[in-house]
Design a protein around this motif. Structure first.
Motif, PDB file in Angstrom:
ATOM      1  N   GLY A   5       0.813  -1.211   0.000  1.00 51.00           N
ATOM      2  CA  GLY A   5       0.000   0.000   0.000  1.00 51.00           C
ATOM      3  C   GLY A   5       0.846   1.259   0.000  1.00 51.00           C
ATOM      4  N   ARG A  44      -3.402   5.076 -11.968  1.00 52.86           N
ATOM      5  CA  ARG A  44      -4.019   3.764 -12.172  1.00 52.86           C
ATOM      6  C   ARG A  44      -3.254   2.674 -11.425  1.00 52.86           C
ATOM      7  NH1 ARG A  44      -5.694   1.956 -18.122  1.00 52.86           N
ATOM      8  NH2 ARG A  44      -7.092   3.704 -17.690  1.00 52.86           N
ATOM      9  N   ILE A 102      -3.062   0.035  -3.932  1.00 50.28           N
ATOM     10  CA  ILE A 102      -3.738   0.363  -2.670  1.00 50.28           C
ATOM     11  C   ILE A 102      -5.003  -0.481  -2.517  1.00 50.28           C
ATOM     12  CG2 ILE A 102      -4.970   2.178  -1.425  1.00 50.28           C
ATOM     13  CD1 ILE A 102      -2.996   4.180  -2.678  1.00 50.28           C
ATOM     14  N   LEU A 103      -5.766  -0.603  -3.588  1.00 47.95           N
ATOM     15  CA  LEU A 103      -6.988  -1.411  -3.535  1.00 47.95           C
ATOM     16  C   LEU A 103      -6.663  -2.874  -3.254  1.00 47.95           C
ATOM     17  CD1 LEU A 103     -10.058  -1.575  -3.878  1.00 47.95           C
ATOM     18  CD2 LEU A 103      -9.685  -1.902  -6.340  1.00 47.95           C
ATOM     19  N   LEU A 104      -5.626  -3.381  -3.896  1.00 49.51           N
ATOM     20  CA  LEU A 104      -5.223  -4.767  -3.683  1.00 49.51           C
ATOM     21  C   LEU A 104      -4.815  -5.002  -2.242  1.00 49.51           C
ATOM     22  CD1 LEU A 104      -4.482  -7.596  -4.754  1.00 49.51           C
ATOM     23  CD2 LEU A 104      -2.229  -6.672  -5.360  1.00 49.51           C
ATOM     24  N   SER A 105      -4.017  -4.112  -1.689  1.00 53.86           N
ATOM     25  CA  SER A 105      -3.547  -4.306  -0.316  1.00 53.86           C
ATOM     26  C   SER A 105      -4.694  -4.221   0.693  1.00 53.86           C
ATOM     27  CB  SER A 105      -2.462  -3.283   0.029  1.00 53.86           C
ATOM     28  OG  SER A 105      -2.967  -1.968  -0.016  1.00 53.86           O
ATOM     29  N   LEU A 106      -5.587  -3.265   0.504  1.00 52.35           N
ATOM     30  CA  LEU A 106      -6.719  -3.120   1.429  1.00 52.35           C
ATOM     31  C   LEU A 106      -7.688  -4.292   1.325  1.00 52.35           C
ATOM     32  CD1 LEU A 106      -7.508   0.705   1.146  1.00 52.35           C
ATOM     33  CD2 LEU A 106      -6.428  -0.499   3.059  1.00 52.35           C
ATOM     34  N   THR A 107      -7.942  -4.747   0.108  1.00 53.69           N
ATOM     35  CA  THR A 107      -8.850  -5.877  -0.084  1.00 53.69           C
ATOM     36  C   THR A 107      -8.282  -7.146   0.534  1.00 53.69           C
ATOM     37  OG1 THR A 107      -9.673  -4.919  -2.148  1.00 53.69           O
ATOM     38  CG2 THR A 107     -10.075  -7.265  -1.797  1.00 53.69           C
ATOM     39  N   SER A 152      -3.460   3.310  -7.539  1.00 51.51           N
ATOM     40  CA  SER A 152      -4.786   2.969  -7.013  1.00 51.51           C
ATOM     41  C   SER A 152      -4.982   1.460  -6.963  1.00 51.51           C
ATOM     42  CB  SER A 152      -5.867   3.602  -7.882  1.00 51.51           C
ATOM     43  OG  SER A 152      -5.777   5.012  -7.858  1.00 51.51           O
ATOM     44  N   ALA A 153      -4.468   0.761  -7.988  1.00 46.51           N
ATOM     45  CA  ALA A 153      -4.602  -0.693  -8.021  1.00 46.51           C
ATOM     46  C   ALA A 153      -3.853  -1.341  -6.864  1.00 46.51           C
ATOM     47  CB  ALA A 153      -4.084  -1.233  -9.356  1.00 46.51           C
TER      48      ALA A 153
END
Length: 260
Positions: free
Chosen positions: A25, A38, A44-49, A41-42
Protein backbone atom coordinates in the motif's frame (compact mmCIF):
# COMPACT_ATOMS: atom_id res chain seq x y z
CA UNK A 1 23.31 -15.61 16.52
CA UNK A 2 24.14 -16.55 12.93
CA UNK A 3 23.73 -14.17 10.02
CA UNK A 4 21.72 -16.73 8.07
CA UNK A 5 19.34 -17.21 10.99
CA UNK A 6 18.80 -13.45 11.36
CA UNK A 7 18.32 -13.03 7.61
CA UNK A 8 15.73 -15.80 7.61
CA UNK A 9 13.88 -14.21 10.53
CA UNK A 10 13.90 -10.76 8.89
CA UNK A 11 12.72 -12.08 5.53
CA UNK A 12 10.06 -14.26 7.14
CA UNK A 13 8.77 -11.32 9.18
CA UNK A 14 8.62 -8.97 6.19
CA UNK A 15 6.72 -11.55 4.14
CA UNK A 16 3.93 -11.90 6.70
CA UNK A 17 0.55 -10.44 5.64
CA UNK A 18 0.47 -7.20 7.64
CA UNK A 19 3.96 -5.82 6.83
CA UNK A 20 3.82 -7.12 3.26
CA UNK A 21 0.44 -5.53 2.52
CA UNK A 22 1.38 -2.28 4.26
CA UNK A 23 4.53 -2.08 2.13
CA UNK A 24 2.44 -2.76 -0.96
CA UNK A 25 0.00 0.00 0.00
CA UNK A 26 2.88 2.39 0.72
CA UNK A 27 4.27 1.81 -2.77
CA UNK A 28 0.79 2.52 -4.09
CA UNK A 29 0.82 5.90 -2.33
CA UNK A 30 4.22 6.69 -3.80
CA UNK A 31 2.96 5.86 -7.28
CA UNK A 32 -0.08 8.08 -6.74
CA UNK A 33 2.18 10.94 -5.65
CA UNK A 34 4.19 10.47 -8.86
CA UNK A 35 1.04 10.69 -10.98
CA UNK A 36 0.81 6.95 -11.71
CA UNK A 37 -2.82 7.01 -10.64
CA UNK A 38 -4.02 3.76 -12.17
CA UNK A 39 -1.12 1.62 -10.90
CA UNK A 40 -1.05 3.34 -7.51
CA UNK A 41 -4.79 2.97 -7.01
CA UNK A 42 -4.60 -0.69 -8.02
CA UNK A 43 -1.86 -1.42 -5.46
CA UNK A 44 -3.74 0.36 -2.67
CA UNK A 45 -6.99 -1.41 -3.53
CA UNK A 46 -5.22 -4.77 -3.68
CA UNK A 47 -3.55 -4.31 -0.32
CA UNK A 48 -6.72 -3.12 1.43
CA UNK A 49 -8.85 -5.88 -0.08
CA UNK A 50 -6.35 -8.58 0.88
CA UNK A 51 -6.07 -7.17 4.41
CA UNK A 52 -9.86 -7.11 4.69
CA UNK A 53 -10.27 -10.70 3.53
CA UNK A 54 -7.47 -12.07 5.71
CA UNK A 55 -9.15 -10.45 8.73
CA UNK A 56 -12.38 -12.44 8.30
CA UNK A 57 -13.18 -15.76 9.93
CA UNK A 58 -14.08 -17.76 6.77
CA UNK A 59 -10.85 -16.84 4.99
CA UNK A 60 -8.65 -17.33 8.07
CA UNK A 61 -10.19 -20.73 8.79
CA UNK A 62 -9.92 -21.78 5.15
CA UNK A 63 -6.20 -20.98 5.24
CA UNK A 64 -5.35 -22.70 8.50
CA UNK A 65 -7.68 -25.73 8.41
CA UNK A 66 -5.63 -27.73 5.83
CA UNK A 67 -2.62 -27.47 8.13
CA UNK A 68 -4.47 -28.38 11.33
CA UNK A 69 -6.33 -31.34 9.83
CA UNK A 70 -3.25 -33.28 8.65
CA UNK A 71 -2.67 -34.95 12.03
CA UNK A 72 -5.55 -36.05 14.28
CA UNK A 73 -5.46 -35.41 18.03
CA UNK A 74 -3.58 -37.96 20.09
CA UNK A 75 -5.76 -40.72 21.51
CA UNK A 76 -4.74 -41.85 24.99
CA UNK A 77 -3.71 -45.51 25.08
CA UNK A 78 -2.57 -46.69 28.50
CA UNK A 79 -1.74 -50.12 27.08
CA UNK A 80 0.82 -48.52 24.76
CA UNK A 81 2.58 -45.97 26.98
CA UNK A 82 5.05 -43.48 25.55
CA UNK A 83 8.57 -43.00 26.83
CA UNK A 84 9.13 -39.38 25.79
CA UNK A 85 6.89 -36.32 25.54
CA UNK A 86 8.49 -33.59 23.42
CA UNK A 87 7.22 -30.01 23.77
CA UNK A 88 8.57 -27.64 21.13
CA UNK A 89 9.50 -24.08 22.03
CA UNK A 90 7.46 -20.95 21.36
CA UNK A 91 7.76 -17.21 21.89
CA UNK A 92 8.03 -16.02 25.48
CA UNK A 93 8.70 -12.85 27.50
CA UNK A 94 10.67 -13.72 30.62
CA UNK A 95 9.46 -10.77 32.68
CA UNK A 96 9.99 -11.79 36.31
CA UNK A 97 7.48 -9.18 37.47
CA UNK A 98 4.72 -11.23 35.82
CA UNK A 99 3.20 -14.51 37.02
CA UNK A 100 4.97 -17.54 35.58
CA UNK A 101 2.19 -18.46 33.15
CA UNK A 102 1.97 -14.87 31.89
CA UNK A 103 5.58 -15.06 30.73
CA UNK A 104 4.61 -17.52 28.00
CA UNK A 105 2.87 -16.62 24.77
CA UNK A 106 -0.42 -18.27 23.89
CA UNK A 107 1.20 -20.99 21.76
CA UNK A 108 3.75 -21.84 24.44
CA UNK A 109 1.15 -21.88 27.20
CA UNK A 110 -1.07 -24.27 25.26
CA UNK A 111 1.83 -26.54 24.31
CA UNK A 112 3.26 -26.95 27.80
CA UNK A 113 -0.20 -27.40 29.33
CA UNK A 114 -0.87 -30.28 26.94
CA UNK A 115 2.59 -31.67 27.62
CA UNK A 116 1.95 -31.66 31.37
CA UNK A 117 -1.48 -33.26 30.87
CA UNK A 118 0.10 -36.06 28.85
CA UNK A 119 2.88 -36.43 31.42
CA UNK A 120 0.26 -37.11 34.09
CA UNK A 121 -1.45 -39.64 31.81
CA UNK A 122 1.88 -41.37 31.10
CA UNK A 123 3.64 -41.10 34.51
CA UNK A 124 6.76 -43.00 33.39
CA UNK A 125 7.44 -40.74 30.39
CA UNK A 126 10.29 -38.27 30.23
CA UNK A 127 9.46 -34.70 29.23
CA UNK A 128 11.80 -33.06 26.71
CA UNK A 129 11.21 -29.30 26.55
CA UNK A 130 13.08 -27.05 24.16
CA UNK A 131 13.44 -23.49 22.92
CA UNK A 132 16.07 -20.77 23.23
CA UNK A 133 15.96 -17.44 25.05
CA UNK A 134 15.88 -15.15 22.01
CA UNK A 135 17.23 -12.20 24.00
CA UNK A 136 15.04 -12.89 27.03
CA UNK A 137 16.40 -13.63 30.47
CA UNK A 138 15.13 -17.21 30.45
CA UNK A 139 14.75 -19.63 27.58
CA UNK A 140 11.49 -21.16 26.49
CA UNK A 141 12.83 -24.52 27.72
CA UNK A 142 13.53 -23.11 31.20
CA UNK A 143 10.08 -21.54 31.43
CA UNK A 144 8.48 -24.79 30.30
CA UNK A 145 10.45 -26.63 32.97
CA UNK A 146 9.34 -24.21 35.67
CA UNK A 147 5.69 -24.50 34.58
CA UNK A 148 5.87 -28.29 34.47
CA UNK A 149 7.29 -28.46 37.99
CA UNK A 150 4.70 -25.99 39.26
CA UNK A 151 2.02 -28.28 37.83
CA UNK A 152 3.32 -31.39 39.54
CA UNK A 153 5.99 -32.86 37.26
CA UNK A 154 9.11 -34.01 39.10
CA UNK A 155 12.37 -32.36 38.04
CA UNK A 156 14.02 -35.74 37.37
CA UNK A 157 11.51 -36.33 34.57
CA UNK A 158 12.53 -33.15 32.76
CA UNK A 159 15.16 -32.71 30.09
CA UNK A 160 15.56 -29.06 29.06
CA UNK A 161 17.19 -28.06 25.77
CA UNK A 162 17.65 -24.26 25.76
CA UNK A 163 19.99 -24.08 22.76
CA UNK A 164 17.86 -24.87 19.64
CA UNK A 165 16.71 -21.64 17.96
CA UNK A 166 14.12 -23.04 15.56
CA UNK A 167 12.28 -26.24 14.72
CA UNK A 168 15.04 -27.54 12.45
CA UNK A 169 17.57 -27.25 15.28
CA UNK A 170 15.10 -28.81 17.72
CA UNK A 171 14.62 -31.81 15.44
CA UNK A 172 18.37 -32.24 15.03
CA UNK A 173 19.02 -32.02 18.79
CA UNK A 174 16.11 -34.22 19.92
CA UNK A 175 16.29 -37.03 17.35
CA UNK A 176 19.34 -38.77 18.92
CA UNK A 177 17.65 -38.60 22.33
CA UNK A 178 14.54 -40.49 21.23
CA UNK A 179 16.20 -43.13 19.02
CA UNK A 180 14.45 -46.45 19.59
CA UNK A 181 11.94 -44.91 22.00
CA UNK A 182 8.20 -44.25 21.72
CA UNK A 183 7.83 -40.47 21.64
CA UNK A 184 4.99 -37.98 21.39
CA UNK A 185 5.55 -34.63 19.68
CA UNK A 186 3.51 -31.75 21.15
CA UNK A 187 3.24 -28.55 19.15
CA UNK A 188 0.57 -26.30 17.65
CA UNK A 189 -1.71 -28.10 15.19
CA UNK A 190 -0.84 -25.64 12.40
CA UNK A 191 2.89 -26.16 13.05
CA UNK A 192 2.70 -29.95 13.19
CA UNK A 193 3.09 -30.67 9.43
CA UNK A 194 6.35 -28.71 9.27
CA UNK A 195 7.62 -30.11 12.57
CA UNK A 196 6.90 -33.72 11.59
CA UNK A 197 8.62 -33.24 8.23
CA UNK A 198 11.74 -31.91 9.95
CA UNK A 199 11.84 -34.74 12.49
CA UNK A 200 11.33 -37.33 9.75
CA UNK A 201 14.15 -35.77 7.73
CA UNK A 202 16.40 -36.41 10.74
CA UNK A 203 15.28 -40.04 10.88
CA UNK A 204 12.86 -39.74 13.82
CA UNK A 205 9.24 -40.89 13.82
CA UNK A 206 7.46 -39.46 16.85
CA UNK A 207 3.71 -39.67 17.12
CA UNK A 208 1.89 -36.39 16.66
CA UNK A 209 0.00 -34.79 19.54
CA UNK A 210 -1.28 -31.52 18.03
CA UNK A 211 -2.85 -28.88 20.23
CA UNK A 212 -4.04 -25.28 19.98
CA UNK A 213 -6.39 -25.68 17.04
CA UNK A 214 -7.76 -22.43 15.59
CA UNK A 215 -10.17 -23.57 12.86
CA UNK A 216 -13.08 -24.43 15.11
CA UNK A 217 -16.52 -24.07 13.60
CA UNK A 218 -19.64 -23.92 15.77
CA UNK A 219 -22.61 -26.14 14.93
CA UNK A 220 -24.92 -23.31 15.95
CA UNK A 221 -26.00 -20.61 13.53
CA UNK A 222 -23.59 -17.69 13.94
CA UNK A 223 -24.79 -14.06 13.90
CA UNK A 224 -23.73 -11.95 10.93
CA UNK A 225 -21.40 -9.76 13.01
CA UNK A 226 -19.03 -12.74 13.41
CA UNK A 227 -18.17 -12.29 9.71
CA UNK A 228 -16.82 -8.78 10.31
CA UNK A 229 -13.02 -8.29 10.11
CA UNK A 230 -11.24 -8.76 13.43
CA UNK A 231 -7.66 -8.67 14.63
CA UNK A 232 -7.74 -12.25 15.89
CA UNK A 233 -8.70 -13.55 12.45
CA UNK A 234 -5.83 -11.62 10.88
CA UNK A 235 -3.53 -13.22 13.45
CA UNK A 236 -4.94 -16.63 12.48
CA UNK A 237 -4.24 -15.91 8.82
CA UNK A 238 -0.73 -14.78 9.75
CA UNK A 239 -0.06 -18.04 11.62
CA UNK A 240 -1.15 -20.05 8.57
CA UNK A 241 0.85 -17.82 6.21
CA UNK A 242 3.95 -18.26 8.38
CA UNK A 243 3.61 -22.04 8.20
CA UNK A 244 3.13 -22.05 4.43
CA UNK A 245 6.27 -19.91 4.11
CA UNK A 246 8.14 -22.40 6.28
CA UNK A 247 6.92 -25.35 4.24
CA UNK A 248 7.92 -23.55 1.06
CA UNK A 249 11.40 -22.90 2.45
CA UNK A 250 11.72 -26.58 3.39
CA UNK A 251 10.69 -27.64 -0.11
CA UNK A 252 13.27 -25.29 -1.68
CA UNK A 253 16.04 -26.61 0.56
CA UNK A 254 15.07 -30.21 -0.16
CA UNK A 255 15.06 -29.53 -3.90
CA UNK A 256 18.45 -27.83 -3.67
CA UNK A 257 20.03 -30.67 -1.70
CA UNK A 258 18.69 -33.30 -4.13
CA UNK A 259 20.38 -31.73 -7.16
CA UNK A 260 23.54 -33.49 -8.37
Amino acid sequence: MGTMFLAKKWLGSLLLPLPLLLILGFFGLIMLARQHRRSGSALILLSLTALLLLSTRPVANRLIAPLESQFPPHVIDIDSPVQDIIVLGAAQVADLSLPLLSQLGNAGLIRITEGVRLAHVYPEARMIVSGYAGGEGRSSAELYGAVAQALGIASNRLLMLPEPKDTAEEAAAITPLIAGRRALLVTSASHMPRAMTLFESEGAQPRAAPVGHHAKESNAALPLYTYLPRGRYLERSEIAWHEYLGLGWQALRAAGSSRP
